[in-house]
Write an enzyme that holds these catalytic residues in place. Structure first.
Site, PDB file in Angstrom:
ATOM      1  N   SER A 156    -110.917  51.810  51.393  1.00 37.26           N
ATOM      2  CA  SER A 156    -111.729  53.017  51.300  1.00 37.26           C
ATOM      3  C   SER A 156    -111.469  53.656  49.946  1.00 37.26           C
ATOM      4  CB  SER A 156    -111.342  53.994  52.424  1.00 37.26           C
ATOM      5  OG  SER A 156    -111.935  55.272  52.219  1.00 37.26           O
ATOM      6  N   TYR A 203    -105.547  58.569  57.608  1.00 39.63           N
ATOM      7  CA  TYR A 203    -106.495  57.519  57.231  1.00 39.63           C
ATOM      8  C   TYR A 203    -106.304  57.129  55.760  1.00 39.63           C
ATOM      9  CZ  TYR A 203    -110.900  54.994  56.661  1.00 39.63           C
ATOM     10  OH  TYR A 203    -111.850  54.032  56.392  1.00 39.63           O
TER      11      TYR A 203
END
Length: 245
Positions: A153, A166
């Site tokens: 990401s 995350y």
């Protein structure tokens, strides 16, 4: 989008395992891989979702896939060993592993992030990814040309406020990919990571509830990079952190 056009039979004869294959990017990848000739092993925790993807692949005329119900949050070491043994017994090798399954967890300041939530995200996104990849490496080595793909990401490449567990998990994912790629250097197994970018998925909607989903591409639209990395045209590409769009 990543500039690549896959030939129709790019993945013919290949056996590829996709985690989180029941929906979102995982489901799109599984269907796309099957459409290009791969036998896809559909791994996820919700069997009904996996069966829907299975039916879609069969209806489209792809090679018969396999459904593997598997909970990455709760799986024990012996279950990973049993999974690897089953794949070797039933399929003889593994040509590709797409580590796609992830959870977002709460988007909150680190100060307010509970230890339970932090550990749950790291369990699914990091620990389970390590366990699956390390356990399946011997089966991947049985392939003459194998590819391991990690899902990263943008918040795993540059830290950003409120992405907490995350973001940390995706930094760990990038580190895992780089470490493995260096260990695999010069072998017939390679490891790379993909940052999918903003994509029209349930996970994106959870992270950005006020965003219009139609502003983002559908998962099917970001598949060129996935096809490239799981196919033979990326032989020799190792240790790269790539963007799907």
């Amino acid at each position: 989008m990543f500039d690549y056009t896959a030939r129709p039979d790019l993945l013919a004869g290949r056996i590829i395992l996709v985690t989180g294959a029941g929906r979102g990017i995982g489901a799109a990848a599984a269907k796309t891989f099957a459409a290009h000739g791969a036998t896809v092993l559909l791994l996820g925790k919700t069997e009904a979702n996996l069966e829907q993807v299975y039916d879609a692949i069969e209806a489209a005329g792809g090679p018969q896939p396999a459904v593997i119900p598997f909970n990455l949050e709760t799986a024990l070491p012996h279950q990973y060993d049993e999974l690897a043994a089953m794949i070797e017994r039933e399929f003889g090798r593994l040509d590709g592993l797409l580590n796609n399954a992830s959870i977002v967890g709460p988007r909150t300041p680190m100060e307010q992030l509970s230890g339970d939530n932090f550990m749950r995200v790291l369990q699914v996104n990091v620990n389970a990814t390590f366990m699956l990849t390390s356990t399946l490496l011997p089966v991947l080595r049985l392939s003459p040309d194998a590819s391991v793909v990690f899902t990263s990401s943008s918040v795993g490449r540059k830290g950003r406020a409120y992405w907490g567990a995350y973001g940390v998990s995706k930094f760990a994912t990038e580190g895992m990919m780089q470490t493995l790629a260096d260990e695999l250097d010069g072998t017939h197994v390679r490891a790379n990571s993909i940052n999918p970018g903003a994509t029209r998925t349930d996970m994106r909607a959870q992270a950005y509830p006020g965003e219009s989903p139609m502003n983002n591409p559908a998962p099917e639209e970001i598949m060129p990079l996935y096809l490239y990395l799981l196919g033979p045209d990326s032989a020799g590409v190792n240790g790269k952190a790539l963007d799907a769009q």
